[in-house]
Scaffold this active site. Structure first.
Site, PDB file in Angstrom:
ATOM      1  N   ARG A 102     -38.990 -79.957 -79.882  1.00 32.00           N
ATOM      2  CA  ARG A 102     -38.652 -80.327 -78.644  1.00 32.00           C
ATOM      3  C   ARG A 102     -37.156 -80.960 -78.794  1.00 32.00           C
ATOM      4  O   ARG A 102     -36.594 -81.249 -79.734  1.00 32.00           O
ATOM      5  CB  ARG A 102     -40.300 -81.805 -77.589  1.00 32.00           C
ATOM      6  CG  ARG A 102     -38.730 -82.212 -76.700  1.00 32.00           C
ATOM      7  CD  ARG A 102     -39.895 -83.168 -75.362  1.00 32.00           C
ATOM      8  NE  ARG A 102     -40.459 -82.091 -74.660  1.00 32.00           N
ATOM      9  CZ  ARG A 102     -40.862 -82.403 -73.575  1.00 32.00           C
ATOM     10  NH1 ARG A 102     -41.188 -83.748 -73.356  1.00 32.00           N
ATOM     11  NH2 ARG A 102     -42.176 -82.211 -72.943  1.00 32.00           N
ATOM     12  N   HIS A 129     -39.274 -74.615 -70.415  1.00 35.43           N
ATOM     13  CA  HIS A 129     -40.237 -75.990 -70.741  1.00 35.43           C
ATOM     14  C   HIS A 129     -41.757 -74.450 -70.331  1.00 35.43           C
ATOM     15  O   HIS A 129     -42.272 -74.420 -69.707  1.00 35.43           O
ATOM     16  CB  HIS A 129     -39.848 -76.389 -69.874  1.00 35.43           C
ATOM     17  CG  HIS A 129     -41.446 -77.813 -70.299  1.00 35.43           C
ATOM     18  ND1 HIS A 129     -42.284 -77.631 -71.443  1.00 35.43           N
ATOM     19  CD2 HIS A 129     -41.934 -79.507 -70.045  1.00 35.43           C
ATOM     20  CE1 HIS A 129     -42.448 -78.843 -72.461  1.00 35.43           C
ATOM     21  NE2 HIS A 129     -43.115 -79.365 -71.336  1.00 35.43           N
ATOM     22  N   GLN A 132     -45.589 -75.916 -70.398  1.00 36.40           N
ATOM     23  CA  GLN A 132     -45.543 -76.315 -69.161  1.00 36.40           C
ATOM     24  C   GLN A 132     -46.177 -75.175 -68.014  1.00 36.40           C
ATOM     25  O   GLN A 132     -46.503 -75.208 -67.064  1.00 36.40           O
ATOM     26  CB  GLN A 132     -44.504 -76.881 -68.299  1.00 36.40           C
ATOM     27  CG  GLN A 132     -45.041 -77.547 -66.973  1.00 36.40           C
ATOM     28  CD  GLN A 132     -46.108 -78.974 -67.298  1.00 36.40           C
ATOM     29  OE1 GLN A 132     -45.580 -79.888 -67.517  1.00 36.40           O
ATOM     30  NE2 GLN A 132     -46.452 -78.757 -65.934  1.00 36.40           N
ATOM     31  N   ASP A 220     -40.307 -81.853 -59.743  1.00 39.43           N
ATOM     32  CA  ASP A 220     -40.398 -82.266 -61.132  1.00 39.43           C
ATOM     33  C   ASP A 220     -38.581 -83.722 -61.066  1.00 39.43           C
ATOM     34  O   ASP A 220     -38.813 -83.152 -59.489  1.00 39.43           O
ATOM     35  CB  ASP A 220     -39.275 -81.199 -62.126  1.00 39.43           C
ATOM     36  CG  ASP A 220     -38.872 -81.795 -63.614  1.00 39.43           C
ATOM     37  OD1 ASP A 220     -39.167 -83.227 -63.970  1.00 39.43           O
ATOM     38  OD2 ASP A 220     -38.184 -81.273 -63.650  1.00 39.43           O
ATOM     39  N   CYS A 260     -44.450 -81.372 -62.708  1.00 39.19           N
ATOM     40  CA  CYS A 260     -45.276 -81.695 -64.528  1.00 39.19           C
ATOM     41  C   CYS A 260     -45.219 -82.599 -64.756  1.00 39.19           C
ATOM     42  O   CYS A 260     -45.710 -82.827 -65.613  1.00 39.19           O
ATOM     43  CB  CYS A 260     -44.083 -80.630 -64.972  1.00 39.19           C
ATOM     44  SG  CYS A 260     -42.304 -81.214 -64.468  1.00 39.19           S
ATOM     45  N   ARG A 288     -52.966 -78.410 -69.586  1.00 35.83           N
ATOM     46  CA  ARG A 288     -51.706 -77.841 -70.947  1.00 35.83           C
ATOM     47  C   ARG A 288     -52.365 -78.176 -72.159  1.00 35.83           C
ATOM     48  O   ARG A 288     -51.847 -77.197 -72.785  1.00 35.83           O
ATOM     49  CB  ARG A 288     -50.582 -79.562 -70.971  1.00 35.83           C
ATOM     50  CG  ARG A 288     -49.565 -79.855 -70.578  1.00 35.83           C
ATOM     51  CD  ARG A 288     -48.808 -79.136 -70.014  1.00 35.83           C
ATOM     52  NE  ARG A 288     -47.894 -78.615 -70.593  1.00 35.83           N
ATOM     53  CZ  ARG A 288     -47.083 -79.412 -71.762  1.00 35.83           C
ATOM     54  NH1 ARG A 288     -45.889 -80.597 -70.273  1.00 35.83           N
ATOM     55  NH2 ARG A 288     -45.926 -79.239 -72.737  1.00 35.83           N
TER      56      ARG A 288
END
Ligand code: CP
Ligand code: NVA
Length: 302
Positions: A102, A129, A132, A220, A260, A288
């Site tokens: 990340r 991402h 996700q 988001d 998310c 996830r």
């Protein structure tokens, strides 16, 4: 698939197979039949940004696949003191069997993947991402069935890493994606190479129109990590794009709401909607774990 840096790394067929494996991982969790493709393998996890879901689900996932997860805050490595990314990738490749990262800059994650010899998984960058999205698509399959032709309204910051990830996912999975965003936060569709696939992407400024007959409404945060300096301006401009009951009235009666996470109730989404009967966010968060296990299993077998 050698790495998962974005959904551009997958064909529509690979997406279908990975999602099928994710459902299988969920079904087999806690049973003797659960696969252990990471037995004897170590995975380095390098994070330069905060994380709850991604960090914990990857650590648990690697462990449950039989492997050894090793978490590093970027600044605890020499990387944080300026050791070059290619050197870090070359050295880590001599020890570990995969890297989950990340990071702020997507380009640097691409550089890492090109400099090492082990699979690299993007656990979020400023651009994409993908982990996700795998979990999101899996959750839509669980709650709404076949992905093809589903109408998904992505409301809010249409130029975020999540929005760009949704654009790739929609194209690959055959989804009718509508980005509902103000012009300041519309995606630049010319800035990305779209993968093959049958999905369509429309950019619509009116959030009610973007949500018309939607099967899924997705949002988001309005202030993504790294954009804190723009917080005031973003909160002001994005106010008409809050996911609330009025917006839901434009969607299908069976609409599902996704986020998310982390969520800021009263900003991009109301508490009534996030905690209400149409929300499937907790399943989404759980998935996830299963989706990432499927990603790791596929990367490790190839
Ligand atoms: N959705 C997500 O990636 O959450 P974290 O930032 O907590 O990992
Ligand atoms: N767009 C958000 C996603 C968090 C999971 C961010 O980058 O902060």
């Amino acid at each position: 698939m050698k790495h998962l840096l974005s959904l551009q790394d997958m064909t529509p067929e690979e997406l279908v197979e990975t999602l099928a494996l994710a459902h299988e991982m969920k079904r087999l969790r806690g049973t003797a039949e659960h696969p252990k493709p990471l037995a004897g393998k170590s995975i380095a996890m390098i994070f330069s940004k905060s994380s709850t879901r991604t960090r914990v689900s990857f650590e648990v996932g690697v462990y449950e696949l039989g492997g050894n997860p090793m978490f590093f805050n970027k600044d605890s490595l020499q990387l944080g003191r300026g050791e070059p990314i290619p050197d870090t990738a070359a050295v880590l490749s001599r020890y570990v069997h995969g890297i989950v990262i990340r990071y702020h800059s997507h380009e640097e994650v691409v550089e890492l993947s090109e400099s090492g010899t082990v699979p690299v998984v993007n656990a979020l960058t400023d651009r994409f991402h993908p982990c996700q999205l795998l979990a999101d698509l899996m959750t839509i399959e669980e709650h709404c069935g076949d992905l093809k032709g589903k109408k998904v309204a992505y409301i809010g910051d249409g130029a975020s890493n999540m929005a760009y990830s949704w654009i790739l996912a929609a194209k690959l999975a055959g989804i009718d994606l509508r980005i509902g965003a103000p012009k300041e936060y519309m995606p630049d569709l010319n800035s990305i190479d779209l993968p093959e696939g049958e999905g369509t992407i429309s950019c619509i400024e009116d959030p009610m129109e973007a949500c018309k007959d939607a099967d899924v409404i997705y949002t988001d945060v309005w202030v993504s990590m790294g954009f804190e300096d723009e917080a005031q301006e973003r909160l002001e401009t994005l106010k008409p794009y809050q996911v609330n009951d009025v917006l839901l009235s434009s969607a299908s009666e069976k609409v599902k709401v996704m986020h998310c996470l982390p969520a800021y109730r009263g900003k991009e989404i109301t508490a009534e909607v996030l905690d209400g009967p149409k929300s499937i966010i907790w399943d989404e968060a759980e998935n996830r774990l299963h989706a990432q296990k499927a990603i790791l299993a596929r990367l490790m077998e190839s």
